[in-house]
Design an enzyme around this catalytic site. Structure first.
Site, PDB file in Angstrom:
ATOM      1  N   SER A  30      -9.433   1.611   3.017  1.00  0.00           N
ATOM      2  CA  SER A  30      -8.911   2.670   1.903  1.00  0.00           C
ATOM      3  C   SER A  30      -8.114   1.701   1.535  1.00  0.00           C
ATOM      4  CB  SER A  30      -8.258   3.999   2.555  1.00  0.00           C
ATOM      5  OG  SER A  30      -7.114   3.230   3.445  1.00  0.00           O
TER       6      SER A  30
ATOM      7  N   SER B 232     -10.131  -0.291   7.443  1.00  0.00           N
ATOM      8  CA  SER B 232      -9.365  -0.596   5.985  1.00  0.00           C
ATOM      9  C   SER B 232      -8.369  -1.978   5.537  1.00  0.00           C
ATOM     10  CB  SER B 232      -8.864   0.743   5.548  1.00  0.00           C
ATOM     11  OG  SER B 232      -9.060   2.285   6.027  1.00  0.00           O
TER      12      SER B 232
ATOM     13  N   LYS C  72       1.056  -0.714   0.147  1.00  0.00           N
ATOM     14  CA  LYS C  72      -0.299  -0.022  -0.185  1.00  0.00           C
ATOM     15  C   LYS C  72       1.084   1.498   0.305  1.00  0.00           C
ATOM     16  CE  LYS C  72      -4.084   1.615   2.630  1.00  0.00           C
ATOM     17  NZ  LYS C  72      -4.861   1.762   3.864  1.00  0.00           N
TER      18      LYS C  72
END
Length: 521
Positions: free
Chosen positions: A155, A179, A80
């Site tokens: 996210s 997330s 990420k």
């Protein structure tokens, strides 16, 4: 080559040991999958094909020479884009950090490198991890591999989508209010949020420091256990990292839990829960009962305040953490020549109009640089949360909002402490519904925030949680099962999740990528 993509990381490691293929072959298969499908899905912001192949070739040479290798040797992992990697752009999917190259590695990156994992690329996310749909990225939208018109969750949407689409066996995400678990549920993969303090946050670009946690996304519970074993452990660089020994998760994950006591929270099954999700959860309960687990009701009375509590605490911490992005130290800075030209034009217009009062109220060049840099560098959702947090922390409101929210957070944790005196695991839904359509909630922040209803409590309480696949809707969209365990009981959590995985085949389902058609094509 395509058959390699169907293997889990655990299975791939066994095949490596047999000498069936090498890391270079696996990386090439992943890169080909990315080339074929990521133009439609948008999971990656950047792919380091050259670096990944070089890493793979080195690991193959070391394996051939029978040199010692790490526990993830040759396995590609996607990262990420809010985890600092030395010399590699780390943007948080924000214009503010579009050109930022960290001078150091996050601790989790150091540990992945030490484990000989191959860092494949950087995945898309909601800007600064603020969002639940990966529509808030400054660079691109990520689509759900099961339906390109749907969100992948957020996210960590890119991290979940690339694993679901077989672009990589593993990825790493972050979880501030769901997330990791929410996109895992919506994309049909496994996502684990560890206990706060179990994994070092050093090198994670902070959103809400008391809530953020780093964890794995994978296609099986065994793979999640394997990655957590690499990531977990005390780190003196992180003052919130807890000095507790790391259990051998990968070795114990396959041991069933005898006399498992599972708690069900009646409040989870309200009118807001989609009927198909509710039915899938009921079927999961039956699976556990068939495995000998006992089911009992537990109550979390203060969880009804969780979303409101979270959306005070998280924005307050975001307001504080993001104050550093001022256009001076690093990050985006509004073009000075353009800004000064604009200011001079405004001054000239006011002088011609004889408006001396307005002229005196104009920002100085320094203040305008601060204001425009932040206004241009941050997206709408980030601005919204900064404003919410700044307001709640302001004089006269601190005690009414932030301080009270911290007290409610303590009550939420106490509810869990009492519940775990009666049960080993708490079971429920991850999301109120399957994945919604792109654009459906983007202009309705409250509806978007309520999608976190079942996950934010885990972060507020500081405990661990996991999402595992447990069914599909009539439209073919994945549904996730949420398991929660007490703080630092990831071993118990993984074993309980493995029991369900062994009794079902939901984790074997894969999106029909061959049928993907890009929107508008």
């Amino acid at each position: 080559m395509s058959e390699l993509l169907e293997l889990t990381a655990t299975e791939l490691l066994k095949e490596f040991h047999k000498g069936q293929f090498g890391a270079v072959e696996l990386v090439n298969a992943c890169l080909e999958q990315i080339r074929r499908y990521d133009g439609q899905i948008g999971a990656f912001l950047r792919v380091d094909a050259q670096g990944a192949l070089a890493q793979a070739a080195q690991i193959d040479r070391r394996r051939h020479a029978r040199e010692p290798l790490g526990p993830l040797a040759g396995i590609p992992v996607a990262i990420k884009d809010n985890l600092c990697t030395q010399g590699v752009p780390t943007t948080c999917a924000s214009r503010m950090l579009a050109d930022f190259r960290p001078p150091y590695d996050a601790t989790v990156i150091q540990r992945l490198k030490a484990a000989d994992a191959i860092l494949l690329g950087r995945t898309n996310m909601d800007e600064f991890a603020m969002g639940g749909s990966t529509e808030n990225s400054a660079f691109q939208k990520t689509r759900n591999p099961w339906d390109l018109e749907r969100i992948p969750g957020g996210s960590s949407g890119g991290s979940a989508a690339c694993v679901a689409a077989r672009m990589t066996p593993l990825s790493v995400g972050t979880d501030t209010g769901g997330s990791i678990r929410q996109p895992a549920a919506l994309c049909g993969v496994v996502g684990l949020k560890p206990t706060y303090g179990r994994v070092s946050r050093y090198g994670l670009v902070a959103f809400a420091s008391s809530l953020d946690q780093i964890g794995p996304l994978a296609r099986s519970v065994e793979d999640a256990a394997l990655v957590l074993e690499v990531l977990a452990g005390h780190d003196p660089k992180d003052s919130t990292s807890v000095p507790k020994p790391v259990p051998p998760y990968s070795k114990t994950v396959g041991q069933p839990l005898p006399q498992l006591r599972i708690g069900i929270v009646p409040e989870h099954y309200s009118a807001g829960l989609d009927a198909e999700v509710g039915q899938a959860i009921q079927e999961a309960i039956k699976v556990y009962q068939s495995l000998g687990a006992t089911i009992r009701e537990v109550h979390l009375p203060h969880s009804k305040y969780a979303v409101a509590d979270y959306y005070i605490i998280a924005p307050c911490e975001a307001s504080s953490n993001l104050a550093r992005y001022d256009g001076v130290h690093y990050g985006y800075r509004t073009p000075e020549q353009q800004m000064r030209a604009q200011l001079e034009a405004e001054q000239a217009a006011l002088r011609r109009a004889g408006n001396q009062a307005a002229l005196e109220e104009l920002d100085t060049p320094l203040v305008r640089m601060f204001r425009q840099s932040r206004s241009e560098g941050f997206g709408p959702e980030v601005k919204r949360r900064i404003m919410l947090g700044t307001y709640a922390l302001s004089a006269g409101y601190y005690e009414a909002y932030y301080l009270k929210a911290l007290k409610v957070r303590r009550l939420i944790r106490q509810d869990f402490d009492r519940a775990f005196e009666e049960v080993d695991i708490i079971l429920g839904p991850v999301t109120p519904s399957p994945a919604f359509r792109l654009g459906e909630k983007i202009n309705d922040p409250l509806a978007m925030y309520l999608f976190d209803l079942y996950t934010v409590v885990t972060n507020l309480a500081g405990i661990c949680g996991i999402s595992i696949p447990c069914g599909f809707s009539r439209e073919g969209l994945p549904i996730g099962l949420h398991l929660q365990a007490p703080a630092f009981e990831e071993e118990r959590l993984l074993r309980a999740a493995w029991m369900f995985q062994q009794a079902t085949d939901w984790h074997h389902r894969r999106p029909p990528l061959e049928n993907l058609v890009a929107p508008g094509a």
